[in-house]
Write an enzyme that holds these catalytic residues in place. Structure first.
Site, PDB file in Angstrom:
ATOM      1  N   ASP A  44       0.834  -1.208   0.000  1.00  0.00           N
ATOM      2  CA  ASP A  44       0.000   0.000   0.000  1.00  0.00           C
ATOM      3  C   ASP A  44       0.868   1.258   0.000  1.00  0.00           C
ATOM      4  OD1 ASP A  44       0.839  -0.189   2.603  1.00  0.00           O
ATOM      5  OD2 ASP A  44      -1.155  -0.118   3.509  1.00  0.00           O
ATOM      6  N   SER A  45       2.199   1.083   0.006  1.00  0.00           N
ATOM      7  CA  SER A  45       3.107   2.210  -0.257  1.00  0.00           C
ATOM      8  C   SER A  45       2.791   2.841  -1.599  1.00  0.00           C
ATOM      9  CB  SER A  45       4.563   1.745  -0.223  1.00  0.00           C
ATOM     10  OG  SER A  45       4.749   0.616  -1.054  1.00  0.00           O
ATOM     11  N   ASP A  83      -1.136  -6.316  -0.382  1.00  0.00           N
ATOM     12  CA  ASP A  83      -1.342  -5.697   0.935  1.00  0.00           C
ATOM     13  C   ASP A  83      -2.824  -5.480   1.203  1.00  0.00           C
ATOM     14  OD1 ASP A  83       0.579  -5.112   2.815  1.00  0.00           O
ATOM     15  OD2 ASP A  83       1.190  -3.214   1.894  1.00  0.00           O
ATOM     16  N   GLU A 180       9.837  -3.864   9.995  1.00  0.00           N
ATOM     17  CA  GLU A 180      10.146  -2.537   9.443  1.00  0.00           C
ATOM     18  C   GLU A 180      10.630  -1.613  10.562  1.00  0.00           C
ATOM     19  OE1 GLU A 180       7.208  -0.849   6.818  1.00  0.00           O
ATOM     20  OE2 GLU A 180       8.355   1.017   6.613  1.00  0.00           O
TER      21      GLU A 180
HETATM   22  O1  KIV Z   1       3.557  -1.095   1.510  1.00  0.00           O
HETATM   23  C1  KIV Z   1       4.730  -1.485   1.450  1.00  0.00           C
HETATM   24  O2  KIV Z   1       5.453  -1.254   0.475  1.00  0.00           O
HETATM   25  C2  KIV Z   1       5.257  -2.234   2.579  1.00  0.00           C
HETATM   26  C3  KIV Z   1       6.722  -2.491   2.633  1.00  0.00           C
HETATM   27  C4  KIV Z   1       7.438  -1.261   3.026  1.00  0.00           C
HETATM   28  C5  KIV Z   1       7.055  -3.626   3.505  1.00  0.00           C
HETATM   29  O3  KIV Z   1       4.517  -2.606   3.440  1.00  0.00           O
END
Ligand code: KIV
Length: 281
Positions: A44-45, A83, A180
């Site tokens: 979700d980044s 995610d 993280e």
């Molecule tokens: O959303 C994402 O990219 C993540 C990573 C930073 C592990 O959760």
């Protein structure tokens, strides 16, 4: 053959470190796949690096579905993890609905969710239904408004809680855990005490694997560079230089060249002009 969670466990058991990268679209998934990355996370980044939000809190399940579908279409080998975004797994029933869409509509091979012991019952239920789940503890970006963006687990009580969270996720059936922004010595201890792999981001070298955000590691995101991100390329400069050259060539009339254009028989063109109304009163 598509990588599955048993293959990932074998990598951990053989002591082979596991690379993971995020990807959000068809072409980046193709590249990650061709590079031999065994796990792709549609994180979700994407809320920040693709959609321009200031946190992941704004990302919806529909946003995720859109991008996970593209990544699944672009990859052939990698295990694709989708995610679960903010507030889409607040109850077991809601988590089943949300994870079900990610698995069934998108064809993802696993889901990831944030949280420790408190989400273990949700993890257990999803796993019992046949949905592989990756946990995510330490700095959990969906809680940014509660915990800020600092390293987690630096005090003995915080560290003990993270160790117990990791053990609870493993006991619930998670096939891996993202750590993280966790101090490297603590990440090493968690990794030692777990059977399943730990995947670190800002958690030092002793994790079973590492994950990096696509735009950070390729130098494609210039708003902010996290300390834990290593730039393996500086594509912002490369892309901007290419766009400037393109704009110059368009303005100068040197693009498109003959090789980019379709030819036509001159007699056909003249006949078309005489048949058309162009230039006739
Ligand atoms: O959303 C994402 O990219 C993540 C990573 C930073 C592990 O959760």
């Amino acid at each position: 053959m598509r990588t599955n969670i048993l293959d990932i466990q074998k990598l951990k058991d053989r002591g082979e470190r596991i690379p993971m990268v995020t990807a959000y679209d068809y072409t980046s998934a193709q590249m990650a796949d061709r590079a031999g990355i065994p796990m792709i996370l549609v994180g979700d980044s994407l809320g920040m690096v693709v959609l321009g939000y200031d946190s992941t809190v704004h990302v919806t399940l529909d946003d995720m579905i859109h991008h996970i579908k593209a990544v699944v279409r672009g990859s052939r080998q990698a295990l694709v993890i989708g995610d679960l975004p903010f507030l889409t797994y607040t109850t077991v029933d809601q988590a089943i609905q949300s994870a079900g869409r990610i698995m069934q509509e998108c064809g993802a091979h696993a889901v990831k969710l944030e949280g420790g012991a408190e989400v273990a019952p949700i993890v257990r239920r999803l796993v019992n239904l046949g949905i592989p789940v990756m946990g995510h503890i330490g700095f959990t970006p969906q809680s940014v408004h509660q915990i800020g963006t600092r390293v987690q687990g630096k005090t003995s009580s915080g560290a003990a809680r993270l160790i117990d969270d990791a053990l609870a996720l493993e006991a619930a059936g998670a096939f891996g855990v993202v750590l993280e922004l966790v101090p490297a010595p603590l990440a090493r201890e968690i990794t030692t005490h777990l059977r399943i792999p730990t995947i670190g981001i800002g958690a030092g070298v002793h994790c079973s694997g590492q994950v990096q955000v696509w735009h950070d590691m390729l130098g494609l995101y210039s708003d902010f560079k996290p300390r834990h991100a290593k730039r393996y390329a500086s594509l912002v400069e490369t892309v901007e230089a290419a766009l400037q050259t393109y704009a110059t060539e368009v303005r100068e009339g040197t693009f498109p060249g003959a090789e980019h254009s379709a030819r036509m028989d001159e007699a056909e063109l003249q006949a078309a002009l005489s048949q058309s109304t162009a230039g006739k009163p």
